[in-house]
Design a protein around this motif. Structure first.
Motif, short mmCIF file in Angstrom:
data_model
loop_
_atom_site.label_atom_id
_atom_site.label_comp_id
_atom_site.label_asym_id
_atom_site.label_seq_id
_atom_site.Cartn_x
_atom_site.Cartn_y
_atom_site.Cartn_z
N UNK A 62 0.81 -1.22 0.00
CA UNK A 62 0.00 0.00 0.00
C UNK A 62 0.85 1.27 0.00
N UNK A 63 2.13 1.15 -0.35
CA UNK A 63 3.00 2.32 -0.41
C UNK A 63 2.50 3.30 -1.47
N UNK A 64 2.63 4.60 -1.19
CA UNK A 64 2.24 5.68 -2.11
C UNK A 64 0.74 5.69 -2.43
N UNK A 65 -0.05 4.98 -1.63
CA UNK A 65 -1.48 4.93 -1.89
C UNK A 65 -2.18 6.14 -1.27
N UNK A 66 -3.45 6.31 -1.61
CA UNK A 66 -4.25 7.39 -1.01
C UNK A 66 -4.97 6.91 0.24
N UNK A 72 -1.40 1.22 -8.02
CA UNK A 72 -1.04 0.11 -8.91
C UNK A 72 0.07 0.48 -9.88
N UNK A 73 0.08 1.71 -10.33
CA UNK A 73 1.09 2.15 -11.31
C UNK A 73 2.51 2.01 -10.76
N UNK A 74 2.67 2.25 -9.46
CA UNK A 74 4.00 2.23 -8.86
C UNK A 74 4.31 0.95 -8.09
N UNK A 75 3.35 0.04 -8.01
CA UNK A 75 3.59 -1.21 -7.28
C UNK A 75 3.66 -2.37 -8.27
N UNK A 76 3.25 -3.58 -7.87
CA UNK A 76 3.39 -4.78 -8.69
C UNK A 76 4.86 -4.94 -9.10
N UNK A 77 5.70 -5.08 -8.09
CA UNK A 77 7.15 -5.15 -8.29
C UNK A 77 7.55 -6.55 -8.75
N UNK A 78 8.31 -6.62 -9.82
CA UNK A 78 8.85 -7.90 -10.27
C UNK A 78 9.94 -8.33 -9.28
N UNK A 79 9.84 -9.53 -8.69
CA UNK A 79 10.84 -9.96 -7.71
C UNK A 79 12.21 -10.22 -8.33
N UNK A 80 12.27 -10.40 -9.65
CA UNK A 80 13.54 -10.67 -10.32
C UNK A 80 14.27 -9.38 -10.69
N UNK A 81 13.57 -8.45 -11.31
CA UNK A 81 14.22 -7.22 -11.80
C UNK A 81 13.96 -6.01 -10.91
N UNK A 82 13.03 -6.13 -9.96
CA UNK A 82 12.68 -5.05 -9.03
C UNK A 82 12.03 -3.86 -9.73
N UNK A 269 0.40 -8.17 -15.68
CA UNK A 269 0.41 -7.42 -14.42
C UNK A 269 0.45 -5.93 -14.62
N UNK A 270 -0.17 -5.43 -15.69
CA UNK A 270 -0.29 -3.98 -15.90
C UNK A 270 -1.70 -3.58 -15.45
N UNK A 271 -1.87 -3.54 -14.14
CA UNK A 271 -3.19 -3.35 -13.57
C UNK A 271 -3.41 -1.91 -13.14
N UNK A 272 -4.67 -1.59 -12.87
CA UNK A 272 -5.04 -0.28 -12.37
C UNK A 272 -6.54 -0.13 -12.41
#
Length: 283
Positions: A62-66, A72-82, A269-272
């Motif tokens: 929930x970082x940077x959330x309201x 969603x634009x700034x989350x969904x972090x790939x665990x391999x490439x970050x 995983x391009x969600x929003x």
């Protein structure tokens, strides 16, 4: 991944009409996903990471959330490439819209970011830069190897690059038209640029948030908005929230084509809550 390439507000309105039920279904599904994880500080979402080249469990928090919705634009972090949602999608669009060759010369308006480091492993002819404070650009560049460039006065020769990439930079430049003109100048004929910047899909015209006056002071037209920057803890003032007229501006500056790309993908995983958007300019 389904992409929609739109060149003006009328095409966007038609898109909304045709996609109304799909967009409503997506919105409802995202609200349901957020509700299901309301009490979880962290959770995962499975999908294919274009940057890792395999299926992964994207990391969400929930970082940077309201406080109500996941950013969603700034989350969904790939665990391999970050790399997050926005950056993974940007690389996907770089491949699909700019159609690069391995030997291409590519300029990107960042250098101290994770995305630059990732792209440098893929593009031999990559040149990155940051805008360094004018009082000591040489010192910083000498010590850290960071290249200083002013996007309104680039040091490159005409027709140098096959591609230009700029993410969330244009809104911080008071004379953004000069920056677009410089990008056009340094691009080879037929080259394409991929850009993102704050954009309101319901704005016909660009909102001027602040102006630089003749005496150098700043006049704020609306509540000041500052964005994070990797080179400063103070943040960077946003002068604009762009509207559909930015595409007309690009064409007026000599670009043969300028269009918005709307996208959303559960597979990648391009969600929003809404479709994401980026911009492509062709010389």
């Amino acid at each position: 991944m389904q992409l929609y390439r739109l060149r003006n507000r009328a095409e966007y309105d038609e898109h909304l009409s045709k996609q109304h039920s799909v967009l409503k279904q997506r919105f409802d599904s995202m609200i349901e996903l957020e509700h299901a994880n309301r009490n979880n500080k962290r959770f995962t979402y499975d999908g294919f990471s274009i940057t890792a080249g395999k299926h992964v469990s994207f990391e969400v928090d929930w970082a940077f959330s309201n406080g109500q919705n996941v950013n969603w634009r700034e989350r969904l972090i790939c665990p391999e490439t970050k790399l997050n949602n926005r950056l993974r999608a940007s690389y996907h669009l770089y491949l699909s819209e700019l159609r690069p060759y391995p030997s291409d010369a590519v300029y990107i308006t960042e250098q101290v970011t994770a995305f630059y480091q990732f792209l440098a492993q893929k593009v031999n002819g990559l040149v990155g830069s940051e805008y360094l404070e004018a009082d000591e650009p040489t010192k910083i560049a000498d010590v850290s190897g960071i290249r200083h460039e002013d996007l309104t006065q680039l040091s490159f020769n005409d027709d140098t690059f096959d591609s230009v990439i700029s993410f969330d930079c244009l809104e911080h430049i008071p004379d953004y038209r000069a920056s677009l003109a410089e990008c056009h100048r340094v691009m080879k004929p037929g080259a394409r640029a991929l850009m993102s910047f704050p954009f309101a899909k319901n704005f016909d015209t660009t909102l001027v948030r602040a102006k630089v006056l003749e005496d150098g002071s700043i006049s704020h037209m609306v509540e000041p908005e500052y964005h994070g920057t990797p080179l400063s803890d103070q943040g960077c003032l946003s002068y604009y929230t762009f509207g559909w007229d930015i595409l007309d501006t690009c064409r007026d500056l000599g670009f043969s084509d300028a269009y918005a790309v709307l996208y959303w993908s559960s597979e990648f995983g391009y969600l929003g809550l809404d479709e994401q958007i980026a911009f492509v300019l062709q010389k």
